[in-house]
Write a protein that holds these residues in place. Structure first.
Motif, PDB file in Angstrom:
ATOM      1  N   GLN A  23      45.542  54.530  49.703  1.00  0.00           N
ATOM      2  CA  GLN A  23      46.581  53.748  50.355  1.00  0.00           C
ATOM      3  C   GLN A  23      47.529  54.682  51.091  1.00  0.00           C
ATOM      4  O   GLN A  23      47.745  55.830  50.668  1.00  0.00           O
ATOM      5  N   CYS A  47      51.385  54.543  53.516  1.00  0.00           N
ATOM      6  CA  CYS A  47      52.492  53.760  54.056  1.00  0.00           C
ATOM      7  C   CYS A  47      53.630  54.700  54.443  1.00  0.00           C
ATOM      8  O   CYS A  47      53.981  55.598  53.673  1.00  0.00           O
ATOM      9  N   TYR A  94      59.844  51.525  48.857  1.00  0.00           N
ATOM     10  CA  TYR A  94      58.759  51.548  47.869  1.00  0.00           C
ATOM     11  C   TYR A  94      58.984  50.516  46.765  1.00  0.00           C
ATOM     12  O   TYR A  94      58.044  49.893  46.285  1.00  0.00           O
ATOM     13  N   CYS A 133      50.639  53.284  59.944  1.00  0.00           N
ATOM     14  CA  CYS A 133      51.086  52.767  58.643  1.00  0.00           C
ATOM     15  C   CYS A 133      52.603  52.633  58.571  1.00  0.00           C
ATOM     16  O   CYS A 133      53.175  52.577  57.485  1.00  0.00           O
ATOM     17  N   ASP A 134      53.262  52.568  59.729  1.00  0.00           N
ATOM     18  CA  ASP A 134      54.716  52.428  59.777  1.00  0.00           C
ATOM     19  C   ASP A 134      55.121  51.072  59.201  1.00  0.00           C
ATOM     20  O   ASP A 134      54.776  50.024  59.740  1.00  0.00           O
ATOM     21  N   ASN A 135      55.829  51.085  58.055  1.00  0.00           N
ATOM     22  CA  ASN A 135      56.260  49.857  57.381  1.00  0.00           C
ATOM     23  C   ASN A 135      55.068  48.934  57.095  1.00  0.00           C
ATOM     24  O   ASN A 135      55.206  47.722  57.023  1.00  0.00           O
ATOM     25  N   THR A 136      53.902  49.549  56.923  1.00  0.00           N
ATOM     26  CA  THR A 136      52.662  48.810  56.714  1.00  0.00           C
ATOM     27  C   THR A 136      51.822  49.524  55.664  1.00  0.00           C
ATOM     28  O   THR A 136      51.583  50.735  55.780  1.00  0.00           O
ATOM     29  N   LEU A 137      51.391  48.794  54.650  1.00  0.00           N
ATOM     30  CA  LEU A 137      50.513  49.368  53.640  1.00  0.00           C
ATOM     31  C   LEU A 137      49.077  49.279  54.144  1.00  0.00           C
ATOM     32  O   LEU A 137      48.554  48.190  54.371  1.00  0.00           O
ATOM     33  N   LYS A 166      45.323  45.939  56.121  1.00  0.00           N
ATOM     34  CA  LYS A 166      46.707  46.259  56.443  1.00  0.00           C
ATOM     35  C   LYS A 166      47.608  45.123  55.977  1.00  0.00           C
ATOM     36  O   LYS A 166      47.254  43.947  56.127  1.00  0.00           O
ATOM     37  N   ARG A 225      51.665  44.139  56.337  1.00  0.00           N
ATOM     38  CA  ARG A 225      53.001  44.422  56.851  1.00  0.00           C
ATOM     39  C   ARG A 225      54.031  44.188  55.759  1.00  0.00           C
ATOM     40  O   ARG A 225      53.985  43.173  55.041  1.00  0.00           O
ATOM     41  N   LEU A 226      54.971  45.114  55.600  1.00  0.00           N
ATOM     42  CA  LEU A 226      55.956  45.010  54.529  1.00  0.00           C
ATOM     43  C   LEU A 226      57.204  44.263  55.000  1.00  0.00           C
ATOM     44  O   LEU A 226      57.539  44.246  56.187  1.00  0.00           O
TER      45      LEU A 226
END
Length: 374
Positions: free
Chosen positions: A160, A162, A171, A217-221, A233, A235-236
């Motif tokens: 993973q 992020c 986190y 992976c910017d603000n994305t797991l 993917k 999105r957070l």
């Protein structure tokens, strides 16, 4: 006339400078960049090697661990001669040889959320650890000091990634509590190519961040399965109840597993565990791993897998002591709790599991243990 790069640097980096997405300005950004790599293990080794080779100006290595034989299968900065040596000291020497044009700084200590900014004034932190507690501390530090950090993790054949930006989801928004079944590579197992591949992805994302390019992976797991080569993917979103988005937050408290106080009282260090096994009587030695693991290697005893502990008939006298071990200590902790719930009082587990006892276990002691608990 002053130039941005020496002749040696220009020759070294010319292939990546030729890339339109990097060019001279991107290479200058890398040269001026400062990063911290927390953990120089399965992920930290490839990450540090590729960032050093790419010309990242200053790399701070943070790790308090020493090299063990079990590291050599996947942590390719180290050799047999390095066993017992400080990881950051060995890694620093190798990376300086790899690229003498950059600065490598070693911090032979565990990461702390209270680490002063003056000691770690970097542009980006890369998490290359394998435990929730350290990642929680990194998250806290990054929030307090308004720094972004790049998370990576490995579990068996998956990984993973992020990028957590301090103004976005953190986190703890993703993992508010420690995963109850989280296992490190000691307990879950790992093949070196998986952290190697995930580490390369992490290094590439770090390079893109440092040169100002888009980060996937910017603000994305991002989850990747290395067996099937499939990715997902997610999105957070900031959790409004997270509580970590205030101006200043306190260091995260370590999160202990269930029944940790009871288990801690039952944990024995490897030397004490081995001494008692060799010198005391009325001991039943239990291997909490699988039968296939036991067949591959064991120190003696009978196998009781986790799903069997509630139904197995265990004969005992008032003096009987149960000593439990597994690979890393996690399964044995749970088994100690389960046995105590069944009314067994004299139950002890090997702290750190086989991974902790093997470095101090001599061949003659191993033969004696196997003979005694056959």
């Amino acid at each position: 006339m002053h130039t941005d790069f020496s002749l040696d640097e220009w020759q070294r980096y010319q292939r990546q400078i030729q890339l339109a997405d990097i060019g001279v300005q991107g290479q200058k950004a890398l040269k001026q960049a400062r990063v911290a790599i927390v953990g120089v293990g399965g992920l930290g080794c490839p990450v540090s090697m590729y960032l050093a080779a790419a010309g990242v100006g200053e790399i701070v290595l943070i790790d308090h661990d020493i090299v063990s034989e079990t590291n050599l299968q996947r942590q390719l900065l180290y050799r047999d001669k390095d066993v017992g040596c400080s990881k950051v000291n060995v890694a620093s020497a190798v990376l300086r040889d790899l690229n003498p044009h950059i600065t490598i700084r070693a911090m032979n200590k565990a990461f702390s959320s209270q680490l002063p900014l003056a000691d770690l004034d970097v542009d980006l932190i890369l998490d290359c650890t394998d435990n929730y507690s350290t990642r929680s501390d990194i998250n806290t530090w990054a929030r307090n000091h308004k720094r972004d950090w790049l998370f990576a993790s490995v579990h068996q054949f998956s990984g993973q990634l992020c990028l957590f930006r301090y103004q976005d989801a953190c986190y703890h928004c993703l993992f508010p509590l420690a995963p109850s079944e989280a296992m490190d590579c000691n307990g879950a197992g790992v093949i070196g190519s998986v952290p190697g591949a995930v580490g390369l992805l992490q290094a590439q994302q770090a390079i893109q961040y440092l040169i100002g390019s888009a980060v996937a992976c910017d603000n994305t797991l991002v989850s990747v399965n290395l067996q099937t080569l499939t990715t997902q993917k997610m999105r957070l979103r900031r959790d409004p109840h997270c509580g970590l988005h205030d101006a200043k937050i306190e260091p995260a408290k370590p999160i202990a597993p269930c029944d940790s106080e009871e288990v801690a009282d039952s944990s024995l260090s490897p030397p004490i565990f081995m001494h008692k096994l060799l010198n005391e009587e009325n001991i039943v030695l239990v291997d909490a791993r699988s039968r296939s693991e036991h067949q591959a290697f064991h120190i003696g005893g009978r196998v009781i897998e986790e799903d069997e502990v509630h139904v197995k008939q265990l004969h005992r006298t008032p003096d009987t002591q149960f000593f439990v071990y597994c690979q890393s200590g996690q399964r044995s902790e749970r088994m100690v709790s389960a046995l105590k719930a069944r009314g067994f009082s004299q139950v002890y587990q090997l702290s750190g599991g086989l991974a902790a006892i093997l470095p101090i276990l001599a061949e003659d002691s191993l033969r004696e243990l196997r003979a005694k608990f056959s």
